[in-house]
Design an enzyme around this catalytic site. Structure first.
Site, PDB file in Angstrom:
ATOM      1  N   TYR B 156      21.439  49.924 -15.499  1.00  0.00           N
ATOM      2  CA  TYR B 156      20.124  50.039 -15.086  1.00  0.00           C
ATOM      3  C   TYR B 156      19.566  49.043 -14.185  1.00  0.00           C
ATOM      4  O   TYR B 156      19.712  47.964 -14.557  1.00  0.00           O
ATOM      5  CB  TYR B 156      19.337  50.380 -16.357  1.00  0.00           C
ATOM      6  CG  TYR B 156      19.350  49.057 -17.377  1.00  0.00           C
ATOM      7  CD1 TYR B 156      20.144  49.145 -18.281  1.00  0.00           C
ATOM      8  CD2 TYR B 156      18.054  48.216 -17.257  1.00  0.00           C
ATOM      9  CE1 TYR B 156      20.065  47.778 -19.296  1.00  0.00           C
ATOM     10  CE2 TYR B 156      17.996  47.211 -18.275  1.00  0.00           C
ATOM     11  CZ  TYR B 156      19.152  46.986 -19.086  1.00  0.00           C
ATOM     12  OH  TYR B 156      19.194  46.002 -19.994  1.00  0.00           O
ATOM     13  N   MET B 158      16.058  47.009 -13.282  1.00  0.00           N
ATOM     14  CA  MET B 158      14.820  46.584 -13.857  1.00  0.00           C
ATOM     15  C   MET B 158      14.171  45.500 -12.996  1.00  0.00           C
ATOM     16  O   MET B 158      14.528  45.113 -11.969  1.00  0.00           O
ATOM     17  CB  MET B 158      14.943  45.910 -15.213  1.00  0.00           C
ATOM     18  CG  MET B 158      16.121  44.614 -15.185  1.00  0.00           C
ATOM     19  SD  MET B 158      15.831  43.759 -16.599  1.00  0.00           S
ATOM     20  CE  MET B 158      13.882  43.236 -16.436  1.00  0.00           C
ATOM     21  N   LYS B 160      10.456  42.616 -13.210  1.00  0.00           N
ATOM     22  CA  LYS B 160       9.540  42.055 -14.138  1.00  0.00           C
ATOM     23  C   LYS B 160       8.088  42.400 -13.715  1.00  0.00           C
ATOM     24  O   LYS B 160       7.694  42.758 -12.442  1.00  0.00           O
ATOM     25  CB  LYS B 160       9.543  40.556 -13.881  1.00  0.00           C
ATOM     26  CG  LYS B 160      10.677  40.026 -14.478  1.00  0.00           C
ATOM     27  CD  LYS B 160      10.810  39.726 -15.738  1.00  0.00           C
ATOM     28  CE  LYS B 160      11.815  38.808 -16.690  1.00  0.00           C
ATOM     29  NZ  LYS B 160      13.092  39.486 -16.500  1.00  0.00           N
TER      30      LYS B 160
END
Lengths: 261, 261, 261, 261, 261
Positions: B156, B158, B160
């Site tokens: 996956y 991602m 922040k």
């Protein structure tokens, strides 16, 4: 090629699979329905399960919920369904699991003392014996479910919200446990009218849980989700994915209903 | 045409490539599986690596994670896979990198003094020699990984979060370093059960990092991501893209599983 | 049909065009690569420019950045590329422009006095003469760019955030100018390693600016975007669209790399 | 089948229609361009209007803005265009309307007294006579527009924000009227350089308004939208949909530009 | 295969079905229109209803709103329409329902006393008899609607917001009831000009309610939705899905308008 099994150390694998029917291929492939029915039968002969449903509306034509101990076997089944007029649309990958918020034996003992006013250790132990058996049965059903046949299936994925003040993952465990207990109480008022299976997909698919509901009355799908939405677990902390509603049928009947004969 | 190499000054290039199989083309192209297997072998002969997996659910049929020193070579490989029944679906472009928050030698020395109470300079130096070797090995593994074969892959992307009060990029470096250290501690409790590779994609693809997890037990994918989600690094500052789960197999076996023979 | 030109009163038009290659059409159309190479040559003969790149990952196969004084000519070029195996995917329409926050002559004079301590009017004027020439050159390059050939291109669109407390468009001009000056200082530390062109698309396409980066080292794309993200201009006020990474090649080579011969 | 007209009680219907050209069908259908040109001519013969444009970038190939008194007639036109190589892409449905915030006669009289210092009732009435005529003309143009031919068209849909503190629909009418007056003042500084038509789509399509801009200089599209974005009506309360930029041409020329001859 | 009925315990099933017309299949299938008209007639002969409309713009070509007591019968109808040139696009699944906020008999009695100043029990009872009859009629119409033919249909799904301070599901029942009463008052000022049917889809489809509007004047669709948007029920608590606008016609006429003869 002999298949190496891929078995979760706890629980079973679950695939919610949604398909469109390619009408032109369906017409040129009169054996498709039989092949799919055979694939379901063969999956079940291997100790796995499948529920087949015709989807209401245009989100998909056909749905299959397949589950059981071996992800490699479930994947092989998934691939068998793709040979022919079924066109894959969406899907959801999850594992059966126990809730991390379910009542412990200590919780139950405390409840017997406070709510029911029991004090006799023998009486409490007798009640806990019954409780253990019921919980054991409940847990077995969540980890290795045998879903009953109902007329209607509802399915939707969901996550817990992580947004500003409404961040589930920043709540202490005790607060989450209390919230979930209230949520479960609402669920229990629907016992007998709807069967609910929650499976875990954090780290496996885009949402954190999948919710499968089985009932004979479509109104119940609307009522239970609506009532729970006023509970803070949903009101503040719930994020919901797409909702699918289908008519559960014998595989052959479901296929016939979507144009596969 | 001789290819001019495009090599990052630090680390390797990484392509996560997802494909659908065009069943009709597959039937008319019996040599496809062999061509793909040969392309993988040729890539590896050139000092690059590829991991092939069959995807659970309908997000894609086949996944390939290809990585190595030369982006031009990886691109050529990517193009070779497109000749035939593989239809490109999604992808993720990143580079291997070191974490900017990893402990420095000064951090380790301070830790040896404070946590372990060491004071003898010679003893400290002896420990730092070991530490340097371990860190060197760890860094080499992150920049030039040799991924082991496990049964299951999770992937996956991602980023922040930069949202109101929850803005990772407005935190001071020390606060970010401390948060990441806690996050890493959770990760280390899974050592042996799961291998994790984090690659950087800021400026290269839509998300800032890609997370690749390899394990033999699919439950571990769920457990590690769930446990980390309660840590503020994820709870407050994590934004997650689509999650892919696949069965890692020998290239030929993976292709056979998705209908390419 | 003679074309009426559509020329912006300031700056040039810029089209970032992304394509998929239809492999079946490509095989039946052996002249496609030559036609596209000719279209590029003809565009350049008309005083416009084009940069061709092979895209890493599956977001697209081929990218073309075309720019120059006449939008009608650029549109005609865009249409020429559609004849054959190139299938349009996404695109970005913008115009070259000067930054509204660039330093004025007054800013520079103040800086010479305060930072460098100059007081002699003649010396200041001499320095301003040099400054004017440098700025004139810089402005000419932004409005009518001649992009150098580098191995790697990065492209992404972006907007300034308008969200709760983080609303760029509610900041006073002076605050925005100061923020942008800090942002530019980061950019300048990458001088020589990466060339950056920012083009304006407010009112023309879904994002407000397009950022084109050219470099020989893909790590630099990651480093510059990552470092800038910690600056408030990005941390609080930046919203980013899809990121494309490609290998810049001679048109004929780029086409060959994506299967057009 | 004789068509029953569907006429709004106020204003005209407006369809912004975007198309892709199917190149293969176009080659097999040499009469397509003529049919479309004829459909436009016939629409205009029936008292309706159509503006045809070639789209910059890959959002679409061709755009048609059709408007006039009868939605049934506009629908019939929409269907005529679908016969052949035009593949419908996106669209926007709206109605011409007056702004609910436009100045009333009382507003104008107050302005004449306060800003221009008029006191003589006769003089004020004389000025109001002129004002009424001008307003009547302006209103007629908004409800039943005759759009001039300009080289470039910009189109985008928008809504007013309803988000936390930035909720347009919770502002009192007077505050909204004042904000819109400031917004309109910016617009008027662009008079002569750009023509702007705002049509209403609340309840009819996904956004609340459509904005159509016509100009000979593409820079003006960027400048007006950028300048307005700093005004609170946009900065705090504006949400914007996709932006389309096109070259307005005679129908036959536009079709030729996108491959229909 | 005899069909087992799937009947909600309260209300009827409702399917809003949207289609594209495949022009090539339409030309090769001259019997398609007749088959669809027959399917509608047969559905109505079975005690169900269908409203057919041609869609304005490119969101879809044809819409069908089918409703009645048996979801299995509605599903069979849905499948019949898929045989031939109709390509399913989007859809909306819901059930008719009573509002949980409608005035009770106690509310009405209180209103008679406070607003109309009635005190005589006999007079109040007489008024309540009339009220009961009117409410009974109103409820019957919501649960088992017989929609009148109007020229224009508007349809959109919506949900109540759960966002920070604007969380409908955290309001007390009394506050929600009062807000909904104000919202309904606006609706009633449009009586005669527009017919509105709200159906429930919580737990069944992605949005919580579907709103169907029928009118002869398209301006009314815009006016009612716009006016309601300033009411807090929409301004603070409304989230809206896609809006569809169509021309309601006899099935045969609607089909002809979209190219099915």
């Amino acid at each position: 090629m002999p298949m190496e099994s891929v078995s979760p150390s706890i629980g079973w694998g679950v695939l919610h699979l949604l398909y469109r029917v390619d009408r032109e291929r369906a017409e040129q492939d009169p054996g498709a329905a039989k092949r799919i029915v055979d694939a379901v039968a063969s999956l079940e002969a291997d100790g796995h399960h499948a529920l087949v449903f015709a989807v209401l509306g245009h989100k998909a034509d056909l749905g299959v919920m397949a589950y059981g101990p071996d992800l490699a076997r479930l994947h092989a089944f998934q691939q068998e369904l793709l040979v022919g007029p079924l066109v894959p649309d969406s899907s959801f990958v999850s594992l059966t699991e126990l809730s991390e918020y379910s009542a412990s034996e200590d919780d139950e003992e405390a409840r017997l003392r406070s709510e029911e006013g029991l004090t006799d250790p023998l009486e409490i132990e007798a009640r806990l014996v019954v409780w253990r058996e019921r919980i054991e049965h409940y847990r077995e059903n969540r980890l290795h479910p045998q879903l009953p046949r109902r007329k209607v299936i509802g399915f939707y994925p969901m996550s817990k919200r992580r947004q500003g003040e409404d961040n589930w993952y920043r709540l202490p465990f005790a607060a989450r446990k209390e919230l979930m207990a209230g949520h479960a109480r609402i669920g229990r008022t629907y016992a007998g009218r709807v069967l609910q299976l929650i499976t875990g997909s954090t780290g496996l698919d885009d949402w954190e849980w999948g919710v499968t509901l089985l009932t004979d009355d479509p109104v119940v799908l609307k009522d239970i989700v609506n009532e729970m939405r006023f509970d803070d677990v949903s009101a503040r902390y719930g994020e919901f994915g797409p909702f699918y509603t289908g008519l559960v049928l014998e595989p052959r009947d479901a296929l016939e209903r979507v144009g596969l004969r």
